[in-house]
Scaffold this motif. Structure first.
Motif, PDB file in Angstrom:
ATOM      1  N   HIS A 188       0.815  -1.213   0.000  1.00 29.18           N
ATOM      2  CA  HIS A 188       0.000   0.000   0.000  1.00 29.18           C
ATOM      3  C   HIS A 188       0.852   1.269   0.000  1.00 29.18           C
ATOM      4  N   ASP A 189       2.060   1.156   0.564  1.00 31.75           N
ATOM      5  CA  ASP A 189       2.949   2.319   0.530  1.00 31.75           C
ATOM      6  C   ASP A 189       3.412   2.621  -0.891  1.00 31.75           C
ATOM      7  N   GLU A 190       3.544   1.553  -1.670  1.00 30.65           N
ATOM      8  CA  GLU A 190       4.092   1.712  -3.022  1.00 30.65           C
ATOM      9  C   GLU A 190       3.025   1.988  -4.064  1.00 30.65           C
ATOM     10  N   SER A 222      13.725  -2.301   8.807  1.00 30.36           N
ATOM     11  CA  SER A 222      13.955  -1.468   7.624  1.00 30.36           C
ATOM     12  C   SER A 222      12.741  -1.621   6.719  1.00 30.36           C
ATOM     13  N   TYR A 223      12.312  -0.520   6.110  1.00 30.33           N
ATOM     14  CA  TYR A 223      11.153  -0.605   5.216  1.00 30.33           C
ATOM     15  C   TYR A 223      11.515  -1.298   3.908  1.00 30.33           C
ATOM     16  N   ASP A 224      12.684  -0.941   3.405  1.00 31.98           N
ATOM     17  CA  ASP A 224      13.025  -1.420   2.063  1.00 31.98           C
ATOM     18  C   ASP A 224      14.217  -2.368   2.053  1.00 31.98           C
ATOM     19  N   ARG A 253      17.085  -1.632   2.729  1.00 31.39           N
ATOM     20  CA  ARG A 253      18.339  -0.921   2.433  1.00 31.39           C
ATOM     21  C   ARG A 253      18.679   0.084   3.528  1.00 31.39           C
ATOM     22  N   ARG A 254      17.656   0.791   4.012  1.00 28.98           N
ATOM     23  CA  ARG A 254      17.921   1.792   5.044  1.00 28.98           C
ATOM     24  C   ARG A 254      17.354   1.305   6.362  1.00 28.98           C
ATOM     25  N   THR A 255      18.244   1.155   7.331  1.00 27.67           N
ATOM     26  CA  THR A 255      17.772   0.691   8.634  1.00 27.67           C
ATOM     27  C   THR A 255      17.064   1.845   9.348  1.00 27.67           C
ATOM     28  N   ILE A 256      15.858   1.560   9.787  1.00 29.61           N
ATOM     29  CA  ILE A 256      15.072   2.608  10.449  1.00 29.61           C
ATOM     30  C   ILE A 256      15.145   2.441  11.966  1.00 29.61           C
ATOM     31  N   LEU A 257      15.022   1.213  12.451  1.00 33.70           N
ATOM     32  CA  LEU A 257      15.141   0.974  13.897  1.00 33.70           C
ATOM     33  C   LEU A 257      16.329   0.054  14.128  1.00 33.70           C
ATOM     34  N   GLU A 292      13.666  13.447  17.602  1.00 29.24           N
ATOM     35  CA  GLU A 292      13.683  14.196  16.349  1.00 29.24           C
ATOM     36  C   GLU A 292      12.705  13.584  15.348  1.00 29.24           C
ATOM     37  N   THR A 293      12.207  14.434  14.479  1.00 29.41           N
ATOM     38  CA  THR A 293      11.309  13.949  13.460  1.00 29.41           C
ATOM     39  C   THR A 293      12.045  12.982  12.522  1.00 29.41           C
ATOM     40  N   GLY A 294      11.355  11.949  12.137  1.00 31.20           N
ATOM     41  CA  GLY A 294      11.973  10.938  11.265  1.00 31.20           C
ATOM     42  C   GLY A 294      12.825   9.943  12.028  1.00 31.20           C
ATOM     43  N   GLY A 295      12.772  10.007  13.343  1.00 31.69           N
ATOM     44  CA  GLY A 295      13.615   9.124  14.155  1.00 31.69           C
ATOM     45  C   GLY A 295      13.122   7.683  14.187  1.00 31.69           C
ATOM     46  N   GLY A 296      11.832   7.478  13.908  1.00 34.88           N
ATOM     47  CA  GLY A 296      11.309   6.112  13.891  1.00 34.88           C
ATOM     48  C   GLY A 296      10.209   5.871  14.904  1.00 34.88           C
ATOM     49  N   LYS A 297       9.632   6.938  15.436  1.00 32.31           N
ATOM     50  CA  LYS A 297       8.597   6.773  16.476  1.00 32.31           C
ATOM     51  C   LYS A 297       7.336   6.130  15.901  1.00 32.31           C
ATOM     52  N   SER A 298       6.851   6.707  14.800  1.00 30.52           N
ATOM     53  CA  SER A 298       5.629   6.141  14.210  1.00 30.52           C
ATOM     54  C   SER A 298       5.881   4.718  13.748  1.00 30.52           C
ATOM     55  N   THR A 299       7.096   4.452  13.316  1.00 25.98           N
ATOM     56  CA  THR A 299       7.424   3.099  12.871  1.00 25.98           C
ATOM     57  C   THR A 299       7.231   2.115  14.014  1.00 25.98           C
ATOM     58  N   ILE A 300       7.579   2.519  15.215  1.00 24.84           N
ATOM     59  CA  ILE A 300       7.405   1.638  16.380  1.00 24.84           C
ATOM     60  C   ILE A 300       5.923   1.305  16.554  1.00 24.84           C
ATOM     61  N   PRO A 343      -4.204   8.003  14.661  1.00 23.43           N
ATOM     62  CA  PRO A 343      -3.036   8.233  13.810  1.00 23.43           C
ATOM     63  C   PRO A 343      -2.688   9.709  13.678  1.00 23.43           C
ATOM     64  N   GLN A 344      -1.511   9.910  13.114  1.00 16.96           N
ATOM     65  CA  GLN A 344      -0.999  11.272  12.945  1.00 16.96           C
ATOM     66  C   GLN A 344      -1.877  12.060  11.971  1.00 16.96           C
ATOM     67  N   ASP A 345      -2.266  11.397  10.911  1.00 19.73           N
ATOM     68  CA  ASP A 345      -3.084  12.086   9.900  1.00 19.73           C
ATOM     69  C   ASP A 345      -4.345  11.261   9.641  1.00 19.73           C
ATOM     70  N   ALA A 369       4.796  12.256  20.884  1.00 19.91           N
ATOM     71  CA  ALA A 369       4.556  13.692  20.979  1.00 19.91           C
ATOM     72  C   ALA A 369       5.820  14.442  20.634  1.00 19.91           C
ATOM     73  N   HIS A 370       5.628  15.538  19.951  1.00 21.75           N
ATOM     74  CA  HIS A 370       6.769  16.428  19.711  1.00 21.75           C
ATOM     75  C   HIS A 370       6.860  17.461  20.801  1.00 21.75           C
ATOM     76  N   ARG A 371       5.688  17.850  21.300  1.00 21.84           N
ATOM     77  CA  ARG A 371       5.696  18.828  22.384  1.00 21.84           C
ATOM     78  C   ARG A 371       5.957  18.079  23.679  1.00 21.84           C
TER      79      ARG A 371
HETATM   80  N1  LIG Z   1       6.559   3.462   4.243  1.00 16.36           N
HETATM   81  C1  LIG Z   1       7.807   3.859   4.333  1.00 16.36           C
HETATM   82  N2  LIG Z   1       8.713   3.429   3.447  1.00 16.36           N
HETATM   83  C2  LIG Z   1       9.991   3.819   3.533  1.00 16.36           C
HETATM   84  N3  LIG Z   1      10.467   4.632   4.481  1.00 16.36           N
HETATM   85  C3  LIG Z   1       9.608   5.101   5.386  1.00 16.36           C
HETATM   86  C4  LIG Z   1       8.236   4.750   5.371  1.00 16.36           C
HETATM   87  N4  LIG Z   1       7.612   5.353   6.386  1.00 16.36           N
HETATM   88  C5  LIG Z   1       8.556   6.053   7.039  1.00 16.36           C
HETATM   89  N5  LIG Z   1       9.750   5.905   6.441  1.00 16.36           N
HETATM   90  C6  LIG Z   1      11.023   6.467   6.868  1.00 16.36           C
HETATM   91  O1  LIG Z   1      11.294   5.967   8.151  1.00 16.36           O
HETATM   92  C7  LIG Z   1      11.871   6.961   8.947  1.00 16.36           C
HETATM   93  C8  LIG Z   1      11.132   6.992  10.272  1.00 16.36           C
HETATM   94  O2  LIG Z   1       9.809   7.411  10.017  1.00 16.36           O
HETATM   95  P1  LIG Z   1       8.749   7.590  11.180  1.00 16.36           P
HETATM   96  O3  LIG Z   1       7.474   8.008  10.558  1.00 16.36           O
HETATM   97  O4  LIG Z   1       8.752   6.394  12.018  1.00 16.36           O
HETATM   98  O5  LIG Z   1       9.433   8.775  11.976  1.00 16.36           O
HETATM   99  P2  LIG Z   1       8.854   9.594  13.197  1.00 16.36           P
HETATM  100  O6  LIG Z   1       9.903   9.590  14.236  1.00 16.36           O
HETATM  101  O7  LIG Z   1       7.507   9.119  13.581  1.00 16.36           O
HETATM  102  O8  LIG Z   1       8.770  11.009  12.514  1.00 16.36           O
HETATM  103  P3  LIG Z   1       7.714  12.176  12.834  1.00 16.36           P
HETATM  104  O9  LIG Z   1       7.988  12.598  14.213  1.00 16.36           O
HETATM  105  O10 LIG Z   1       8.072  13.216  11.821  1.00 16.36           O
HETATM  106  O11 LIG Z   1       6.357  11.612  12.622  1.00 16.36           O
HETATM  107  C9  LIG Z   1      11.804   8.239   8.171  1.00 16.36           C
HETATM  108  O12 LIG Z   1      13.107   8.540   7.729  1.00 16.36           O
HETATM  109  C10 LIG Z   1      10.912   7.957   7.011  1.00 16.36           C
HETATM  110  O13 LIG Z   1      11.389   8.588   5.851  1.00 16.36           O
END
Ligand SMILES: Nc1ncnc2c1ncn2[C@@H]1O[C@H](COP(=O)(O)OP(=O)(O)OP(=O)(O)O)[C@@H](O)[C@H]1O
Length: 790
Positions: free
Chosen positions: A140-142, A376-378, A380-384, A402-410, A448-450, A560-562
């Protein structure tokens, strides 16, 4: 093939043949894969219909021979010297013609066929839809929605494949064999040879042209998909297009996509026409040859005139289906191309699925644990990286960083949108990869966030979370998120249509609907991803109670960011670049003076309190007994209290001195240029709401002019006795600047605790007050708003 001369050529040709063979075997494989969609395995009635269709086809074949023979008979009778009117033969001819017409046996066949075609349509459509629904997040992401819809809708044309085989290719093969035999019997071997040669050459040329057409068809498909993609992308991103004033660009973009489609369509049609011309040429050539032969035999007296007429009639009868035969092949091949994507989709397996022997999740207390999780999502890039943490039953844990750190991924891993690459995620000791997805997700409520809604009524959208919820329960949930009155004020109330993805609601309303959904769902585990980020501070205060009720006694993970919104969490986990860098309660993390401390400083730096050199009396959060909405729970947000930031900052007492000094240093380090060159700008620009540090402060002028109640309790240990507002100013910036000079005297340093619950749970800071003017102004503003809203 001259093997010795041209080894390379031979090799290439062989290679080409192999490729061709492979392709054909692919087509066969694809066809075999699709067969179950045509055969109603569990429906004997439909199977019986297939038998009926088969009988009709047999009768059709027989009629194809009988009609020309009957015509020949009539001609022979008429060509006799003393001819009588062959009434009987004509009547039989008419009856045969009727049966052979589209209103005869064909009509019965179509009637019997329709339920079978519907069955196939239903099977393919639902299989495609079910597959899309069961595929995992990676798909669904793709996916490109436009192409996906096209794939499904084009792929449904696969139902015509059987149609082509049953009604065009199969019957025609029988017709051709019969034709050659009948002509051999009625004329001679030459006639049979001419007919067979024409048919074979006809089919060979058709297959050659078809090969070319296939490529053109693929190009056409990709052009149509492109057009659809642009259409879907542009219409669904209309707002972005308008914001960036790119309407003309999109118009041109779409126009060129349509042109491209039309060009491909033209090329395809050209090849189709070429096929028709070549085939007509062949057929007419063959007919001419057969006519000459028949005419010669008739003129020599070997054959009757009736035979000649029969030949003409037979050829006419065959040439139509023969064309269809070529088209049948063509349609079959093109339908298979159309279905290629659909078949790929149907063959795709979800990456996240119930494993063999998966059991339902047995939720006892709701303990969540991450053990050395890499993700890792793909690939190639390790996210957690090596993420391990525990959330004890009923605890509230905050993920910050920090934003993009991987919180939502968790959170996505907990809901099993993806599986970890290594390590385990467990709930109550059960690896979530080995429990059923249904049972896992049934226990989790996510905000969810959005959030996105269906294009349906507000009521139905909230009910979606729990179809068993009564209207009353939905109203209660909306009351809890301060939306009930708002919705009632809408002309259509709860029956208001929210637009695509909920576009007719504001961002804050959407988030609150998402929270209402979670309340209605009543989950055991609550995941909040920036659940109130789009909500204004005042509303946020109002819904903290609801969030508190939602999360009370349930294991909760909140992003939370705040930081101010999560200081009361049982544990705060700080994530940086996919790693846990710190964890612990707020105060402990502050004491460590590490990453979290810097983050806190940074956010605090956005608050005027730290910039203020003149300290006023201490203030705590704006929730006082009077200000708190009635019925609100004293400990809001299950320990997560947005308003506590004020308390904490103000209660920090001597610690805030350190923080201020640290901030100065920190600011110099992080913003060396602005802090040196524009020290005033640096400080002014960072003047933002203490409740929403990431939002610029806004204190309505009318509130600044308004008298503040003489005794307003803002927190446990702060009572603002008299807070006359400063004179209204033209601009907020101006107002904020002046507040430094005007607010201090308005605050009484004699503070007292009026509401123990608004004190941060872990605040260990007591004693001297320290409140800044702007924060007070904010508090006053909030107090005023909440007073006025009462
Ligand atoms: N579906 C996806 N496919 C590939 N990479 C993704 C996908 N979703 C998120 N990422 C990457 O994973 C990393 C972590 O994303 P994530 O959404 O977990 O961050 P976050 O800490 O929740 O950020 P924010 O605080 O901005 O919401 C980001 O670099 C993002 O680009």
């Amino acid at each position: 093939m001259n093997g010795t001369e041209d080894e390379t050529g031979s090799f290439l040709q062989d290679g080409g043949k192999k490729k061709q063979l492979k392709k054909e075997s692919d087509v066969l494989q694809d066809f075999m894969f699709l067969l179950p969609f045509f055969w109603p395995k569990t429906k004997p009635r439909l199977q019986f219909l297939y038998v009926g269709v088969g009988l009709c086809l047999v009768v059709d074949r027989v009629l194809n021979i009988l009609v020309p023979i009957q015509l020949g008979l009539i001609t022979n009778i008429l060509s006799k010297e003393r001819a009588t009117v062959p009434w009987k033969e004509i009547m039989i001819f008419a009856a045969l013609r009727f049966l052979d017409s589209s209103g005869g046996i064909s009509a019965i066949r179509r009637y019997l066929w329709q339920p079978l075609e519907n069955f196939t349509y239903h099977e393919i459509s639902t299989a495609a839809f079910n597959k899309i629904m069961t595929l995992s997040s990676d798909f669904h992401d793709e996916k490109h929605s436009g192409s996906l819809w096209q794939t499904v809708s084009r792929g449904r044309s696969i139902r015509h494949v059987v149609d082509s085989i049953l009604f065009q290719i199969g019957p025609m093969i029988i017709d051709l064999v019969l034709a050659v035999s009948v002509l051999y019997y009625l004329f001679d071997a030459y006639m049979a040879l001419i007919t067979a040669a024409v048919f074979i050459f006809y089919l060979w040329s058709s297959s050659k042209i078809l090969a070319k057409q296939k490529d053109k068809q693929r190009q056409l498909i990709s052009a149509v998909e492109k057009e659809y993609d642009v259409l879907c992308e542009s219409t669904s991103n209309w707002q972005t297009i308008s914001y960036f004033n790119r309407v003309d660009y999109e118009k041109n973009h779409y126009s060129s996509a349509v042109k491209n489609h039309m060009n491909s369509s033209m090329t395809f049609t050209l090849w189709s026409n070429f096929e028709s011309v070549a085939q007509s040429f062949l057929l007419i050539g063959g007919l001419t040859g057969a006519c000459f032969l028949a005419a010669y035999q008739v003129s020599q007296g070997y054959k009757s005139v009736g035979s000649f007429v029969m030949l003409l009639s037979y050829w006419a009868q065959l040439s139509g289906p023969l064309r269809f035969f070529a088209h049948g092949f063509c349609n079959f091949a093109l339908d298979m191309i159309d279905a290629e994507e659909l078949i790929r989709l149907l063959r795709r397996e979800p990456t996240v699925h119930d494993r063999p022997g998966a059991k339902d999740l047995v939720l006892n207390q709701g303990e969540i644990a991450f053990d050395n999780v890499d993700f890792s999502y793909d690939g190639r890039r390790t996210i957690l990286k090596d993420v391990s943490f525990h959330v004890h039953p009923g605890e509230t844990v905050a993920l910050v960083g920090e934003t993009g750190g991987g919180k939502s991924t968790i959170l996505k891993l907990i809901s099993r949108f993806y599986d970890p690459e290594s390590g385990n995620v467990t709930i109550d000791g059960q690896d979530i990869c080995s429990v059923t997805l249904d049972s896992l997700r049934a226990n989790i409520g996510v905000v969810p966030q959005d959030p996105a809604l269906f294009h349906d009524t507000i009521l139905n959208n909230i009910k979606y979370a729990n179809p068993l919820a009564t209207d009353e329960e939905i109203y209660d949930a909306c009351k809890a998120v301060s939306l009930h009155d708002k919705f009632l004020a809408f002309p259509d109330g709860y029956q208001t249509l929210v637009g695509e993805r909920g576009v007719k609601l504001s961002g804050g309303e959407l988030q609150r609907v998402a929270i209402a959904r979670a309340i209605v769902r009543d989950p055991n585990i609550v995941l909040l991803d920036e659940a109130t980020s789009s909500v204004d501070s005042n509303t946020e205060m109002q819904i903290q109670d609801s969030l508190g009720r939602l999360t009370a006694g349930r294991t909760t993970i909140i992003i939370a960011h705040r930081l101010s919104t999560v200081i009361n969490a049982d544990k705060i986990i700080v994530i940086d670049a996919g790693k846990i860098v710190e964890e612990g309660p707020h105060e402990d993390l502050l004491k460590r003076k590490g990453y979290y401390y810097r983050l806190w400083l940074h956010q605090s730096s956005l608050k005027p309190s730290i910039q203020s050199k003149t300290r006023g009396p201490r203030s705590t959060g704006p929730f006082s007994n009077e200000a708190r909405p009635s019925g609100s729970s004293p400990r809001v947000g299950n320990g997560i209290d947005t308003v506590h930031q004020i308390s904490v900052e103000s209660d920090r007492g001597s610690e805030s001195d350190d923080l201020d000094t640290d901030y100065e240093e920190y600011n110099r380090e992080t913003n060396p240029i602005t802090s040196k060159v524009f020290p005033h700008i640096d400080k002014e620009s960072s003047r933002v709401s203490s409740l929403k540090p990431d939002a610029p402060e806004f204190i309505p002028q009318r509130l600044q002019r308004t008298e503040i109640p003489s005794t307003a309790v803002y927190g446990r240990n702060t009572v603002i006795k008299s807070a006359k507002d400063s004179v209204g100013h033209e601009h907020i910036g101006k107002e904020n600047r002046r507040e430094h000079a005007e607010c201090d005297h308005e605050l009484d340093a004699n503070t007292q605790f009026s509401d123990a619950h608004t004190v941060p749970k872990r605040s260990n800071i007591e004693g001297t007050s320290s409140t800044t003017r702007l924060r007070v102004a904010t508090v006053l503003g909030l107090q005023r708003v909440s007073n006025s809203s009462k």
